[in-house]
Design a protein around this motif. Structure first.
Motif, PDB file in Angstrom:
ATOM      1  N   ASN A  75       3.085  10.879  -6.195  1.00  0.00           N
ATOM      2  CA  ASN A  75       4.099  11.459  -7.057  1.00  0.00           C
ATOM      3  C   ASN A  75       3.576  11.756  -8.458  1.00  0.00           C
ATOM      4  O   ASN A  75       3.763  12.856  -8.999  1.00  0.00           O
ATOM      5  CB  ASN A  75       5.250  10.461  -7.161  1.00  0.00           C
ATOM      6  CG  ASN A  75       6.560  11.169  -7.116  1.00  0.00           C
ATOM      7  OD1 ASN A  75       6.674  12.301  -7.582  1.00  0.00           O
ATOM      8  ND2 ASN A  75       7.550  10.513  -6.548  1.00  0.00           N
ATOM      9  N   ALA A  76       2.888  10.776  -9.020  1.00  0.00           N
ATOM     10  CA  ALA A  76       2.356  10.941 -10.379  1.00  0.00           C
ATOM     11  C   ALA A  76       1.308  12.052 -10.423  1.00  0.00           C
ATOM     12  O   ALA A  76       1.275  12.850 -11.361  1.00  0.00           O
ATOM     13  CB  ALA A  76       1.754   9.610 -10.861  1.00  0.00           C
ATOM     14  N   ALA A  77       0.459  12.114  -9.409  1.00  0.00           N
ATOM     15  CA  ALA A  77      -0.606  13.120  -9.409  1.00  0.00           C
ATOM     16  C   ALA A  77      -0.038  14.537  -9.240  1.00  0.00           C
ATOM     17  O   ALA A  77      -0.456  15.471  -9.930  1.00  0.00           O
ATOM     18  CB  ALA A  77      -1.627  12.814  -8.306  1.00  0.00           C
ATOM     19  N   LEU A 111       3.311  15.023   1.772  1.00  0.00           N
ATOM     20  CA  LEU A 111       2.576  15.954   0.913  1.00  0.00           C
ATOM     21  C   LEU A 111       3.279  17.297   0.803  1.00  0.00           C
ATOM     22  O   LEU A 111       3.406  17.871  -0.285  1.00  0.00           O
ATOM     23  CB  LEU A 111       1.167  16.190   1.449  1.00  0.00           C
ATOM     24  CG  LEU A 111       0.180  15.024   1.389  1.00  0.00           C
ATOM     25  CD1 LEU A 111      -1.118  15.428   2.072  1.00  0.00           C
ATOM     26  CD2 LEU A 111      -0.093  14.623  -0.061  1.00  0.00           C
ATOM     27  N   GLU A 112       3.731  17.793   1.939  1.00  0.00           N
ATOM     28  CA  GLU A 112       4.389  19.097   1.943  1.00  0.00           C
ATOM     29  C   GLU A 112       5.673  19.081   1.115  1.00  0.00           C
ATOM     30  O   GLU A 112       5.984  20.049   0.413  1.00  0.00           O
ATOM     31  CB  GLU A 112       4.679  19.540   3.380  1.00  0.00           C
ATOM     32  CG  GLU A 112       3.438  19.984   4.143  1.00  0.00           C
ATOM     33  CD  GLU A 112       2.828  21.242   3.548  1.00  0.00           C
ATOM     34  OE1 GLU A 112       3.331  22.333   3.816  1.00  0.00           O
ATOM     35  OE2 GLU A 112       1.845  21.119   2.788  1.00  0.00           O
ATOM     36  N   ALA A 113       6.399  17.959   1.179  1.00  0.00           N
ATOM     37  CA  ALA A 113       7.626  17.845   0.390  1.00  0.00           C
ATOM     38  C   ALA A 113       7.295  17.841  -1.104  1.00  0.00           C
ATOM     39  O   ALA A 113       7.937  18.546  -1.900  1.00  0.00           O
ATOM     40  CB  ALA A 113       8.375  16.572   0.775  1.00  0.00           C
ATOM     41  N   LEU A 114       6.257  17.101  -1.486  1.00  0.00           N
ATOM     42  CA  LEU A 114       5.860  17.055  -2.895  1.00  0.00           C
ATOM     43  C   LEU A 114       5.373  18.419  -3.380  1.00  0.00           C
ATOM     44  O   LEU A 114       5.655  18.854  -4.490  1.00  0.00           O
ATOM     45  CB  LEU A 114       4.726  16.043  -3.087  1.00  0.00           C
ATOM     46  CG  LEU A 114       5.142  14.576  -3.132  1.00  0.00           C
ATOM     47  CD1 LEU A 114       3.912  13.671  -3.012  1.00  0.00           C
ATOM     48  CD2 LEU A 114       5.886  14.269  -4.441  1.00  0.00           C
ATOM     49  N   SER A 146       0.799  -1.207   0.000  1.00  0.00           N
ATOM     50  CA  SER A 146       0.000   0.000   0.000  1.00  0.00           C
ATOM     51  C   SER A 146       0.845   1.277   0.000  1.00  0.00           C
ATOM     52  O   SER A 146       0.572   2.221  -0.739  1.00  0.00           O
ATOM     53  CB  SER A 146      -0.890  -0.070   1.227  1.00  0.00           C
ATOM     54  OG  SER A 146      -1.613   1.080   1.369  1.00  0.00           O
ATOM     55  N   GLN A 147       1.903   1.283   0.823  1.00  0.00           N
ATOM     56  CA  GLN A 147       2.749   2.478   0.916  1.00  0.00           C
ATOM     57  C   GLN A 147       3.416   2.784  -0.418  1.00  0.00           C
ATOM     58  O   GLN A 147       3.507   3.925  -0.847  1.00  0.00           O
ATOM     59  CB  GLN A 147       3.833   2.291   1.985  1.00  0.00           C
ATOM     60  CG  GLN A 147       3.299   2.109   3.400  1.00  0.00           C
ATOM     61  CD  GLN A 147       2.649   3.381   3.948  1.00  0.00           C
ATOM     62  OE1 GLN A 147       2.732   4.448   3.349  1.00  0.00           O
ATOM     63  NE2 GLN A 147       1.981   3.264   5.075  1.00  0.00           N
ATOM     64  N   ARG A 148       3.890   1.712  -1.041  1.00  0.00           N
ATOM     65  CA  ARG A 148       4.596   1.899  -2.297  1.00  0.00           C
ATOM     66  C   ARG A 148       3.656   2.419  -3.384  1.00  0.00           C
ATOM     67  O   ARG A 148       3.986   3.324  -4.153  1.00  0.00           O
ATOM     68  CB  ARG A 148       5.189   0.537  -2.704  1.00  0.00           C
ATOM     69  CG  ARG A 148       6.075   0.638  -3.847  1.00  0.00           C
ATOM     70  CD  ARG A 148       7.351  -0.173  -3.803  1.00  0.00           C
ATOM     71  NE  ARG A 148       8.107   0.289  -4.936  1.00  0.00           N
ATOM     72  CZ  ARG A 148       8.284  -0.433  -6.044  1.00  0.00           C
ATOM     73  NH1 ARG A 148       7.869  -1.668  -6.115  1.00  0.00           N
ATOM     74  NH2 ARG A 148       8.910   0.102  -7.068  1.00  0.00           N
TER      75      ARG A 148
END
Ligand code: C2E
Ligand code: MG
Ligand code: MG
Ligand code: MG
Length: 285
Positions: A96-98, A132-135, A87-89
């Motif tokens: 990332n893709a979104a 999320l914040e990093a992305l 699930s994590q992966r």
């Protein structure tokens, strides 16, 4: 005799997106390998403002472009991932893709709210907001361009933890939607305590609205509840104009479904967004 699934408008339309061979899938290793090989893709389905008919958002829906089996829908592999520690992966790949797609759209001047389905495991993880914040920083996006969708059925797992997770996201201004609303077992008290920004009425009710007084009554009560809680409502599974009209008249703000558009690959989603934007301003792609 073996009962065949009846051909309804909805499963026919879904079939048009591309046929799914009804074969049993392959295991966890195959899914892991699929991520390595870049076989997962996101398709995108618009969310529209029912009053203006403008696109307000795009929901990312994961598909597996399987080398032998063709396009495989998420119901066939998400549950597998969620019970196998994958699930994590998978979540990391989807996020990332979104975010990358949202950034690409921003570069050509279109900024729909990008809605991402998140598994309960990912959502409850302590580091979720940091990820999320990093992305967000990496892709130069603002939090109010992102909506995290969590299913109502997973909301009942750990209400206290969930409330904390949603609060953390709201502090940063992310949208949070309760997906498949009406199919879970949350109590009204639990719902009231969740600071989410949107409810997505499950398509099972919306699909039946035109024929079933019970389904219509459920939809009306969800709209009344949402209005009392001051959250917006998205109806999923809007398949015809009649239902879109009833929803709009009943105060439902947004809709999504085959009547407006089926989920589509990214390039077509980009064309659609740009052609809509061109009508108002200008798109530099
Ligand atoms: P969901 O988030 O509730 O998405 C709505 C589902 O309804 C999608 O199925 C969509 O293709 C379908 N749909 C949209 N409009 C209509 C309509 O008018 N009529 C009908 N009959 N169906 C419609 P899909 O793409 O097969 O996704 C199924 C579920 O898989 C999603 O339900 C979501 O819970 C999950 N899912 C999809 N992508 C991801 C992902 O990246 N991560 C996670 N954790 N779950 C995902
Ligand atoms: Mg969803
Ligand atoms: Mg849903
Ligand atoms: Mg669903």
């Amino acid at each position: 005799p073996v009962l065949q699934k009846p051909i309804t408008a909805s499963n026919f339309a879904r079939a048009l997106e591309q046929p799914v061979p009804p074969r049993a899938l392959t295991g966890i290793d195959a899914l892991s390998l699929a991520i390595d090989r870049g076989e997962l893709v996101l398709h995108w389905q618009p969310i529209l403002d029912l009053e203006t008919n403008r696109i307000t958002g795009m929901e990312a829906l994961c598909r597996w472009q399987h080398p032998d089996q063709g396009l495989v829908f998420p119901d066939a592999f998400i549950p597998l991932a969620e019970t196998s520690g994958m699930s994590q992966r998978l979540s990391a790949w989807v996020l990332n893709a979104a975010f990358s797609q949202a950034a690409q759209w921003a570069r050509v001047g279109v900024k729909p709210i990008v809605a991402i389905n998140v598994s309960p495991e990912a959502f409850e993880a302590a580091e979720f907001v940091d990820v999320l914040e990093a992305l967000r920083a990496e892709h130069g996006l603002s939090a109010d361009q992102i909506c995290l969708e969590l299913t109502e059925s997973s909301a009942a797992r750990n209400p206290t933890r969930l409330r904390e997770s949603i609060s953390r996201l709201r502090l940063r201004n992310y949208h949070v939607a309760l997906d498949d609303f009406g199919t879970g077992t949350s109590t009204l008290q639990q719902i009231q305590a969740l600071p989410c920004t949107e409810l997505k009425i499950d398509k099972s009710f919306v699909l039946q609205m035109a024929h079933s007084e019970e389904a219509s009554a459920i939809v009306r009560s969800i709209l009344a509840l949402a209005s009392a809680l001051d959250v917006k409502v998205i109806a999923e599974g809007v398949e015809n104009e009649e239902v879109a009209g009833i929803l709009q008249a009943g105060g439902c703000q947004m809709g999504q479904g085959y009547f407006f558009a089926r989920p589509m690959p990214a390039d077509r989603a980009t064309d659609l967004l740009c052609s809509r934007v061109k009508a108002q301003s200008f798109c530099s792609s």
